[in-house]
Design a protein around this motif. Structure first.
Motif, PDB file in Angstrom:
ATOM      1  N   ALA A 105     -12.956  10.773  42.232  1.00 19.20           N
ATOM      2  CA  ALA A 105     -13.186   9.360  42.528  1.00 19.20           C
ATOM      3  C   ALA A 105     -13.232   8.536  41.240  1.00 19.20           C
ATOM      4  O   ALA A 105     -12.691   7.423  41.177  1.00 19.20           O
ATOM      5  CB  ALA A 105     -14.477   9.181  43.311  1.00 19.20           C
ATOM      6  N   GLU A 106     -13.859   9.086  40.222  1.00 19.76           N
ATOM      7  CA  GLU A 106     -13.955   8.372  38.950  1.00 19.76           C
ATOM      8  C   GLU A 106     -12.576   8.224  38.315  1.00 19.76           C
ATOM      9  O   GLU A 106     -12.228   7.160  37.795  1.00 19.76           O
ATOM     10  CB  GLU A 106     -14.905   9.116  38.015  1.00 19.76           C
ATOM     11  N   ALA A 107     -11.760   9.285  38.384  1.00 17.22           N
ATOM     12  CA  ALA A 107     -10.408   9.223  37.826  1.00 17.22           C
ATOM     13  C   ALA A 107      -9.565   8.192  38.573  1.00 17.22           C
ATOM     14  O   ALA A 107      -8.804   7.433  37.957  1.00 17.22           O
ATOM     15  CB  ALA A 107      -9.750  10.601  37.890  1.00 17.22           C
ATOM     16  N   ALA A 108      -9.701   8.146  39.896  1.00 11.55           N
ATOM     17  CA  ALA A 108      -8.955   7.168  40.690  1.00 11.55           C
ATOM     18  C   ALA A 108      -9.398   5.750  40.341  1.00 11.55           C
ATOM     19  O   ALA A 108      -8.568   4.832  40.243  1.00 11.55           O
ATOM     20  CB  ALA A 108      -9.150   7.437  42.178  1.00 11.55           C
ATOM     21  N   LEU A 109     -10.696   5.556  40.148  1.00 12.74           N
ATOM     22  CA  LEU A 109     -11.214   4.236  39.796  1.00 12.74           C
ATOM     23  C   LEU A 109     -10.688   3.786  38.442  1.00 12.74           C
ATOM     24  O   LEU A 109     -10.274   2.631  38.273  1.00 12.74           O
ATOM     25  CB  LEU A 109     -12.742   4.268  39.790  1.00 12.74           C
ATOM     26  N   VAL A 110     -10.658   4.700  37.481  1.00 14.36           N
ATOM     27  CA  VAL A 110     -10.148   4.369  36.149  1.00 14.36           C
ATOM     28  C   VAL A 110      -8.661   4.028  36.224  1.00 14.36           C
ATOM     29  O   VAL A 110      -8.199   3.063  35.601  1.00 14.36           O
ATOM     30  CB  VAL A 110     -10.406   5.539  35.167  1.00 14.36           C
ATOM     31  N   ALA A 111      -7.913   4.797  37.022  1.00 14.45           N
ATOM     32  CA  ALA A 111      -6.476   4.535  37.150  1.00 14.45           C
ATOM     33  C   ALA A 111      -6.229   3.164  37.769  1.00 14.45           C
ATOM     34  O   ALA A 111      -5.339   2.415  37.317  1.00 14.45           O
ATOM     35  CB  ALA A 111      -5.819   5.625  37.990  1.00 14.45           C
ATOM     36  N   ARG A 112      -7.007   2.813  38.796  1.00 14.13           N
ATOM     37  CA  ARG A 112      -6.825   1.501  39.424  1.00 14.13           C
ATOM     38  C   ARG A 112      -7.231   0.376  38.478  1.00 14.13           C
ATOM     39  O   ARG A 112      -6.608  -0.688  38.468  1.00 14.13           O
ATOM     40  CB  ARG A 112      -7.615   1.419  40.722  1.00 14.13           C
ATOM     41  N   ALA A 113      -8.273   0.592  37.692  1.00 16.17           N
ATOM     42  CA  ALA A 113      -8.691  -0.432  36.732  1.00 16.17           C
ATOM     43  C   ALA A 113      -7.610  -0.653  35.679  1.00 16.17           C
ATOM     44  O   ALA A 113      -7.322  -1.802  35.296  1.00 16.17           O
ATOM     45  CB  ALA A 113     -10.009  -0.038  36.077  1.00 16.17           C
ATOM     46  N   LYS A 114      -6.996   0.437  35.218  1.00 14.44           N
ATOM     47  CA  LYS A 114      -5.920   0.307  34.233  1.00 14.44           C
ATOM     48  C   LYS A 114      -4.717  -0.417  34.838  1.00 14.44           C
ATOM     49  O   LYS A 114      -4.083  -1.239  34.174  1.00 14.44           O
ATOM     50  CB  LYS A 114      -5.504   1.686  33.716  1.00 14.44           C
ATOM     51  N   ALA A 115      -4.405  -0.111  36.087  1.00 18.00           N
ATOM     52  CA  ALA A 115      -3.282  -0.779  36.750  1.00 18.00           C
ATOM     53  C   ALA A 115      -3.566  -2.270  36.904  1.00 18.00           C
ATOM     54  O   ALA A 115      -2.666  -3.109  36.702  1.00 18.00           O
ATOM     55  CB  ALA A 115      -3.017  -0.144  38.110  1.00 18.00           C
ATOM     56  N   ALA A 116      -4.787  -2.616  37.250  1.00 20.41           N
ATOM     57  CA  ALA A 116      -5.159  -4.027  37.385  1.00 20.41           C
ATOM     58  C   ALA A 116      -5.073  -4.733  36.037  1.00 20.41           C
ATOM     59  O   ALA A 116      -4.614  -5.889  35.961  1.00 20.41           O
ATOM     60  CB  ALA A 116      -6.566  -4.147  37.962  1.00 20.41           C
ATOM     61  N   ALA A 117      -5.503  -4.060  34.977  1.00 19.35           N
ATOM     62  CA  ALA A 117      -5.434  -4.661  33.644  1.00 19.35           C
ATOM     63  C   ALA A 117      -3.979  -4.887  33.232  1.00 19.35           C
ATOM     64  O   ALA A 117      -3.640  -5.933  32.661  1.00 19.35           O
ATOM     65  CB  ALA A 117      -6.141  -3.773  32.634  1.00 19.35           C
ATOM     66  N   LYS A 118      -3.104  -3.924  33.538  1.00 21.68           N
ATOM     67  CA  LYS A 118      -1.685  -4.085  33.205  1.00 21.68           C
ATOM     68  C   LYS A 118      -1.071  -5.235  34.001  1.00 21.68           C
ATOM     69  O   LYS A 118      -0.274  -6.020  33.466  1.00 21.68           O
ATOM     70  CB  LYS A 118      -0.919  -2.791  33.489  1.00 21.68           C
ATOM     71  N   ALA A 119      -1.428  -5.343  35.285  1.00 21.23           N
ATOM     72  CA  ALA A 119      -0.898  -6.426  36.116  1.00 21.23           C
ATOM     73  C   ALA A 119      -1.372  -7.779  35.596  1.00 21.23           C
ATOM     74  O   ALA A 119      -0.591  -8.741  35.543  1.00 21.23           O
ATOM     75  CB  ALA A 119      -1.317  -6.234  37.564  1.00 21.23           C
ATOM     76  N   THR A 120      -2.629  -7.856  35.199  1.00 20.35           N
ATOM     77  CA  THR A 120      -3.164  -9.101  34.647  1.00 20.35           C
ATOM     78  C   THR A 120      -2.461  -9.458  33.347  1.00 20.35           C
ATOM     79  O   THR A 120      -2.088 -10.617  33.119  1.00 20.35           O
ATOM     80  CB  THR A 120      -4.683  -8.970  34.410  1.00 20.35           C
ATOM     81  N   ASP A 121      -2.243  -8.468  32.502  1.00 25.01           N
ATOM     82  CA  ASP A 121      -1.560  -8.693  31.232  1.00 25.01           C
ATOM     83  C   ASP A 121      -0.139  -9.206  31.464  1.00 25.01           C
ATOM     84  O   ASP A 121       0.307 -10.158  30.816  1.00 25.01           O
ATOM     85  CB  ASP A 121      -1.540  -7.400  30.410  1.00 25.01           C
ATOM     86  N   ALA A 122       0.548  -8.589  32.415  1.00 21.71           N
ATOM     87  CA  ALA A 122       1.919  -9.025  32.717  1.00 21.71           C
ATOM     88  C   ALA A 122       1.921 -10.454  33.252  1.00 21.71           C
ATOM     89  O   ALA A 122       2.780 -11.261  32.870  1.00 21.71           O
ATOM     90  CB  ALA A 122       2.557  -8.071  33.727  1.00 21.71           C
ATOM     91  N   TYR A 123       0.969 -10.776  34.125  1.00 20.32           N
ATOM     92  CA  TYR A 123       0.901 -12.130  34.692  1.00 20.32           C
ATOM     93  C   TYR A 123       0.655 -13.156  33.591  1.00 20.32           C
ATOM     94  O   TYR A 123       1.293 -14.218  33.571  1.00 20.32           O
ATOM     95  CB  TYR A 123      -0.205 -12.208  35.747  1.00 20.32           C
ATOM     96  N   VAL A 124      -0.258 -12.847  32.682  1.00 20.38           N
ATOM     97  CA  VAL A 124      -0.578 -13.795  31.610  1.00 20.38           C
ATOM     98  C   VAL A 124       0.633 -14.001  30.704  1.00 20.38           C
ATOM     99  O   VAL A 124       0.905 -15.122  30.272  1.00 20.38           O
ATOM    100  CB  VAL A 124      -1.805 -13.313  30.808  1.00 20.38           C
TER     101      VAL A 124
END
Length: 111
Positions: free
Chosen positions: A67-86
């Protein structure tokens, strides 16, 4: 004071996944301490209960790690999506940030 939706049911407080993981880690640590404290207790019943508890604890630890690994992976994906949007919409991002800053400043000023 609890808020209630229109249906009349009480609303549960929001708990984040990070809080759940932290609480679960605490429970696992307490269970391990309890198992160590009862290691000197005798009897077949205690031994079988300890074995089952240790197996359950091992499974819970594995699930928690997943669960922790999945949470970290989703957080990284969200950060990448935010970076791309900006990067794609810099002025829109600046406007949103400025608006949020003004809103937070306004709310803090009302206190």
């Amino acid at each position: 004071m609890s808020t209630q939706p229109a249906s009349g049911e009480p609303v549960a407080p929001e708990v984040t996944k990070e809080q759940l993981i932290a609480d679960f880690k605490t429970v696992v640590a307490d269970a391990e301490a309890l198992l160590k404290a009862t290691a000197n207790q005798g009897g077949d019943a205690v031994a079988s209960i300890r074995a089952r508890a240790e197996a359950s604890l091992a499974r819970a630890k594995a699930q928690m790690a997943d669960a922790e690994a999945a949470l970290v992976a989703r957080a990284k994906a969200a950060a990448k999506a935010t970076d791309a949007y900006v990067h794609e919409n810099p002025w829109k991002s600046i406007g949103i940030s400025a608006g949020l800053g003004l809103l937070i400043g306004f709310l803090m000023g009302r206190r």
